[in-house]
Write a protein that holds these residues in place. Structure first.
Motif, PDB file in Angstrom:
ATOM      1  N   THR A  39       0.859  -1.184   0.000  1.00 44.32           N
ATOM      2  CA  THR A  39       0.000   0.000   0.000  1.00 44.32           C
ATOM      3  C   THR A  39       0.898   1.238   0.000  1.00 44.32           C
ATOM      4  O   THR A  39       2.107   1.150   0.231  1.00 44.32           O
ATOM      5  CB  THR A  39      -0.893   0.036   1.262  1.00 44.32           C
ATOM      6  OG1 THR A  39      -0.055  -0.040   2.422  1.00 44.32           O
ATOM      7  CG2 THR A  39      -1.867  -1.129   1.283  1.00 44.32           C
ATOM      8  N   GLY A  40       0.270   2.380  -0.292  1.00 43.43           N
ATOM      9  CA  GLY A  40       0.988   3.642  -0.154  1.00 43.43           C
ATOM     10  C   GLY A  40       2.032   3.899  -1.224  1.00 43.43           C
ATOM     11  O   GLY A  40       2.873   4.784  -1.067  1.00 43.43           O
TER      12      GLY A  40
ATOM     13  N   ALA B 170       0.522   0.472 -10.394  1.00 39.93           N
ATOM     14  CA  ALA B 170       1.565  -0.244 -11.146  1.00 39.93           C
ATOM     15  C   ALA B 170       2.861  -0.296 -10.345  1.00 39.93           C
ATOM     16  O   ALA B 170       3.545  -1.327 -10.309  1.00 39.93           O
ATOM     17  CB  ALA B 170       1.802   0.442 -12.495  1.00 39.93           C
ATOM     18  N   SER B 171       3.186   0.813  -9.690  1.00 39.32           N
ATOM     19  CA  SER B 171       4.382   0.856  -8.855  1.00 39.32           C
ATOM     20  C   SER B 171       4.237  -0.127  -7.685  1.00 39.32           C
ATOM     21  O   SER B 171       5.171  -0.857  -7.341  1.00 39.32           O
ATOM     22  CB  SER B 171       4.586   2.281  -8.346  1.00 39.32           C
ATOM     23  OG  SER B 171       5.707   2.354  -7.511  1.00 39.32           O
ATOM     24  N   ALA B 172       3.042  -0.153  -7.079  1.00 38.34           N
ATOM     25  CA  ALA B 172       2.787  -1.076  -5.964  1.00 38.34           C
ATOM     26  C   ALA B 172       2.984  -2.522  -6.416  1.00 38.34           C
ATOM     27  O   ALA B 172       3.570  -3.337  -5.704  1.00 38.34           O
ATOM     28  CB  ALA B 172       1.373  -0.873  -5.430  1.00 38.34           C
ATOM     29  N   LYS B 173       2.510  -2.838  -7.620  1.00 37.58           N
ATOM     30  CA  LYS B 173       2.627  -4.219  -8.088  1.00 37.58           C
ATOM     31  C   LYS B 173       4.082  -4.593  -8.351  1.00 37.58           C
ATOM     32  O   LYS B 173       4.516  -5.706  -8.034  1.00 37.58           O
ATOM     33  CB  LYS B 173       1.787  -4.436  -9.348  1.00 37.58           C
ATOM     34  CG  LYS B 173       1.714  -5.900  -9.747  1.00 37.58           C
ATOM     35  CD  LYS B 173       0.541  -6.176 -10.630  1.00 37.58           C
ATOM     36  CE  LYS B 173       0.462  -7.650 -11.006  1.00 37.58           C
ATOM     37  NZ  LYS B 173      -0.692  -7.925 -11.865  1.00 37.58           N
ATOM     38  N   ARG B 174       4.857  -3.664  -8.908  1.00 37.54           N
ATOM     39  CA  ARG B 174       6.276  -3.972  -9.134  1.00 37.54           C
ATOM     40  C   ARG B 174       7.008  -4.189  -7.806  1.00 37.54           C
ATOM     41  O   ARG B 174       7.856  -5.063  -7.693  1.00 37.54           O
ATOM     42  CB  ARG B 174       6.934  -2.859  -9.958  1.00 37.54           C
ATOM     43  CG  ARG B 174       6.623  -2.975 -11.455  1.00 37.54           C
ATOM     44  CD  ARG B 174       7.468  -2.013 -12.295  1.00 37.54           C
ATOM     45  NE  ARG B 174       7.004  -0.653 -12.162  1.00 37.54           N
ATOM     46  CZ  ARG B 174       6.110  -0.064 -12.969  1.00 37.54           C
ATOM     47  NH1 ARG B 174       5.586  -0.743 -13.972  1.00 37.54           N
ATOM     48  NH2 ARG B 174       5.750   1.178 -12.783  1.00 37.54           N
TER      49      ARG B 174
ATOM     50  N   ILE C 221       2.539 -10.641   4.221  1.00 32.54           N
ATOM     51  CA  ILE C 221       3.559  -9.591   4.353  1.00 32.54           C
ATOM     52  C   ILE C 221       2.966  -8.301   3.799  1.00 32.54           C
ATOM     53  O   ILE C 221       2.478  -8.275   2.666  1.00 32.54           O
ATOM     54  CB  ILE C 221       4.835  -9.947   3.551  1.00 32.54           C
ATOM     55  CG1 ILE C 221       5.438 -11.264   4.063  1.00 32.54           C
ATOM     56  CG2 ILE C 221       5.860  -8.817   3.642  1.00 32.54           C
ATOM     57  CD1 ILE C 221       6.619 -11.764   3.222  1.00 32.54           C
ATOM     58  N   HIS C 222       2.988  -7.255   4.589  1.00 33.58           N
ATOM     59  CA  HIS C 222       2.412  -5.991   4.166  1.00 33.58           C
ATOM     60  C   HIS C 222       3.486  -4.913   4.258  1.00 33.58           C
ATOM     61  O   HIS C 222       4.117  -4.748   5.295  1.00 33.58           O
ATOM     62  CB  HIS C 222       1.211  -5.655   5.073  1.00 33.58           C
ATOM     63  CG  HIS C 222       0.632  -4.285   4.830  1.00 33.58           C
ATOM     64  ND1 HIS C 222      -0.174  -3.648   5.747  1.00 33.58           N
ATOM     65  CD2 HIS C 222       0.730  -3.444   3.785  1.00 33.58           C
ATOM     66  CE1 HIS C 222      -0.532  -2.461   5.271  1.00 33.58           C
ATOM     67  NE2 HIS C 222       0.002  -2.310   4.081  1.00 33.58           N
ATOM     68  N   ALA C 223       3.695  -4.208   3.155  1.00 31.93           N
ATOM     69  CA  ALA C 223       4.629  -3.080   3.165  1.00 31.93           C
ATOM     70  C   ALA C 223       3.869  -1.821   2.784  1.00 31.93           C
ATOM     71  O   ALA C 223       3.237  -1.779   1.719  1.00 31.93           O
ATOM     72  CB  ALA C 223       5.780  -3.330   2.188  1.00 31.93           C
ATOM     73  N   ASP C 224       3.895  -0.837   3.653  1.00 29.25           N
ATOM     74  CA  ASP C 224       3.313   0.467   3.313  1.00 29.25           C
ATOM     75  C   ASP C 224       4.458   1.413   2.963  1.00 29.25           C
ATOM     76  O   ASP C 224       5.354   1.643   3.773  1.00 29.25           O
ATOM     77  CB  ASP C 224       2.482   1.021   4.471  1.00 29.25           C
ATOM     78  CG  ASP C 224       1.771   2.301   4.043  1.00 29.25           C
ATOM     79  OD1 ASP C 224       0.691   2.198   3.445  1.00 29.25           O
ATOM     80  OD2 ASP C 224       2.329   3.396   4.271  1.00 29.25           O
TER      81      ASP C 224
ATOM     82  N   GLY D  69      -1.258   4.041  -4.164  1.00 25.96           N
ATOM     83  CA  GLY D  69      -1.178   2.849  -5.009  1.00 25.96           C
ATOM     84  C   GLY D  69      -1.142   1.574  -4.183  1.00 25.96           C
ATOM     85  O   GLY D  69      -0.395   1.480  -3.210  1.00 25.96           O
ATOM     86  N   GLU D  70      -1.964   0.599  -4.558  1.00 27.52           N
ATOM     87  CA  GLU D  70      -2.043  -0.668  -3.831  1.00 27.52           C
ATOM     88  C   GLU D  70      -1.944  -1.850  -4.789  1.00 27.52           C
ATOM     89  O   GLU D  70      -2.382  -1.759  -5.939  1.00 27.52           O
ATOM     90  CB  GLU D  70      -3.382  -0.779  -3.095  1.00 27.52           C
ATOM     91  CG  GLU D  70      -3.596   0.294  -2.052  1.00 27.52           C
ATOM     92  CD  GLU D  70      -4.850   0.042  -1.229  1.00 27.52           C
ATOM     93  OE1 GLU D  70      -5.132   0.852  -0.354  1.00 27.52           O
ATOM     94  OE2 GLU D  70      -5.543  -0.983  -1.487  1.00 27.52           O
ATOM     95  N   ALA D  71      -1.436  -2.954  -4.287  1.00 23.04           N
ATOM     96  CA  ALA D  71      -1.428  -4.194  -5.075  1.00 23.04           C
ATOM     97  C   ALA D  71      -1.256  -5.371  -4.133  1.00 23.04           C
ATOM     98  O   ALA D  71      -0.663  -5.242  -3.060  1.00 23.04           O
ATOM     99  CB  ALA D  71      -0.297  -4.176  -6.097  1.00 23.04           C
TER     100      ALA D  71
END
Lengths: 413, 413
Positions: A296-297, A302-306, A382-385, A391-393
């Motif tokens: 998230t964040g 697209a950036s979140a998915k990469r 695993i969650h990274a903000d 942006g989320e993925a």
């Protein structure tokens, strides 16, 4: 090679209803394996339409080329799938093999070869002995039956440790319609044995372009959001078929994906795609943990998915999960290497519901014991903000174990 | 964790000559390890200039930020390296720790903190106990000696199974000058233990901008062309220092990299970078095979390098090498997934000097037995010719073994 069923396999399989307009049978044609079915033939009624999404590999298999070309007209009378040989990197022989295969099936069914869809999974670079289909084709056609679907799922397995099926029945304009899906893959993505194939069949009266739109809107968050080892097959294929037979029971013909009568169907279609894609990860070669990575964040989706894929594909993150080690430093590393906008001092990381790092350093309340307890579970989130935007993925993967190395170090020989 | 020396380690170490203007010592400061030196202090004479190249991570460590800032002036009086703690993702505490470290060294040497370079390697996210440097610093300074260099290389090791050193002595305008280099890393790139650090010292009278140009022209084909696991450390650092003391023996001051008098030095500098980078791969975690990947015939050199890295980073290619399996289908897969221009039907692949595939299919003369024999060697050369253009690249990696999973699944706990 281990033959034990993955510990992450579903505990039960759904009862798969029959779908009017499709009949299938499997056979042992001796393509490579002995003592198991290795060919699936699915016959469709005349009105059936098809859509598909394929590997992004620049070196696709001959059947992928063949299906892509046929989707231009969207008509389908049969799908034939073989396991044991991928018919990939087989040059002119490969093209000849798909042509012979399609002609063999078309002749038996009395249609044109362009209405036959083909998928192959197995070793790369070995010529496919397509002449082995002719002796079994009439029997395959004659034995075509509306079930059991689990047998279809079993016939397309390679290193899979369990068959993958999913089903939904929903209302479409007052009439009940069904979607059945099967998949194989044990490694989203692996060139020899673990190619990802999935086939979805419905009786809903939807045309090829609606099916294509349904695939297009659901594949990004399902099959294109899973990874076992970051390796992309030459043969990845998702095909959807609509026999349209529910029209005779009153289901309305749907011509646009935005039609509100399609809402429940659309949701169910996406659920099946997600369900099957998760089953593929849960059968990841050597997998002992199912891992969900939420980002998230980020500055954009697209950036979140990469970033999420950078985490999910990191051998060091995956070996840490295998070792039940809440090693969030490796998550920081994977965020950093993704090359996407990130600010070390805004980053926060959770394992499950335990926040392990915040504002660029270890969480002051971090408790190693609680984190260790979470790492012992079957499913790890695993969650990274990233702390920069909205942006989320979410992507899914599995851990990297010695069994993965064993399976893939020993396979071909 | 295995402590056996990598089977790919060099059989002998070169005699490392002294370099006038640099003195060093190591000490056991108890940062994390017990019973081994974990701090290296290198002192430089006053005229010393420095240059550096760092990780591309978006989440770099505090020492990386520190060194980047100091390189603006290019003066250097000391380098302090600790192993056991990376001082990465340590927030404000990390910045405070580098400041305290640099002040401690600067005070002991009577210079300014900005002339002190710092590198840390080890666990991410743990605050670095920088107060541990003060009690040992005067002794470290006092014991500074021009050798033995092998001890410096040993003090910076983490999961490395052997120290990495390289040396060249060449002519510079009629005077002999020396370049010594040391490195650590067992994974080019791994966040906890296997960060790649390398330090190169010369007595040649070259300034910071020449050093920076030398690093810039050689890093692409050396440290930026190796991969163990595709994971990029927060701390990767290559620093070069020139004490310039050879000027007093008649070596000319060189102010531009194009100066023809620098030719031999330039070549030697690049050789040391390549030599050390190969030593890092040969100590790759769990490595049993050293793998060279050559890509030719790509549309550009950049495209060739992306394809080469796609092959070198593929878990399936690396496990096949570990299994001594000439599985060229996986090389096809990796070419295909790179996303670079490629034409399946122009592709040719070699293992060693055996061409296994050509023109989109298995080589008609392919002999499995010969290929298998090649796969048993310590060094495996994989060559893919894309058949489209003149772009070429070479990268180096190692195989992926169960020992890699073991080392990285067990490390932190």
């Amino acid at each position: 090679m281990s033959t034990a069923v993955s510990p992450l396999a579903p505990k039960t399989y759904p009862e798969m209803p029959e779908i009017e307009g499709v009949r299938f049978a499997t056979v042992e044609a001796g393509i490579k394996y002995r003592g198991r079915a290795d060919v699936l033939l699915m016959q469709f009624d005349e009105a059936t339409e098809a859509a598909g999404i394929f590997t992004r590999s620049r070196c696709p298999s001959a059947p992928v080329d063949w299906c892509r070309a046929n989707l231009a007209h969207g008509k389908a009378r049969a799908l034939m799938v073989n396991s044991g040989n991928a018919n990939a990197f087989t040059g002119k022989k490969g093209r000849a093999a798909v042509e012979l295969s399609a002609e063999t099936v078309a002749k038996a069914l009395g249609c044109v070869p362009a209405e036959i869809y083909l998928a192959s999974t197995g070793v790369i670079g070995e010529p496919l002995p397509a002449e082995k289909f002719a002796p079994v084709i009439d029997d395959l056609v004659a034995r075509g039956a509306p079930g059991p679907w689990i047998d279809a799922a079993k016939a397309i397995m390679t290193t899979d440790t369990y068959p993958k099926v999913a089903t939904r029945t929903v209302d479409l304009g007052g009439t009940s319609v069904t979607i059945n899906g099967i998949a194989k893959g044990a490694g989203m993505i692996a060139p020899d044995m673990a190619t990802m194939l999935s086939f979805i069949v419905t009786d809903a009266p939807v045309g090829a372009h609606v099916l294509q739109a349904l695939l297009g809107e659901s594949v990004g968050a399902s099959f294109n959001s899973i990874t076992v080892d970051s390796d992309t097959s030459t043969s990845d294929t998702v095909l959807a078929f609509a026999t349209r037979t529910a029209a005779s029971h009153g289901a309305p013909e749907i011509v646009a994906i935005e039609d509100p009568r399609l809402d429940a169907f659309r949701a169910a279609f996406a659920e099946i795609m997600l369900d099957l894609s998760h089953q593929v990860v849960r059968d990841g070669e050597g997998a002992r943990k199912f891992v969900e990575v939420n980002v998230t964040g980020a500055e954009s989706a697209a950036s979140a998915k990469r970033i999420a894929l950078s985490i999910a594909n990191s051998p060091l993150v995956k070996t840490a999960v295998a070792g039940e080690d809440a090693n969030w430093g490796r998550v920081v590393m994977a965020v950093g290497k993704a090359g996407e906008p990130a600010d070390r001092d805004r980053l926060a990381i959770w394992f499950g519901d335990v926040r392990v790092a915040v504002a660029g350093e270890r969480d002051p309340d971090y408790d190693e014991e609680t984190a260790s307890r979470i790492m012992k579970e079957d499913k790890i989130v695993i969650h990274a903000d990233i702390g920069l935007g909205k942006g989320e993925a979410t992507v899914w993967t599995c851990d990297l174990t010695k069994a993965y190395v064993e399976i893939n170090g020993d396979y071909r020989s």
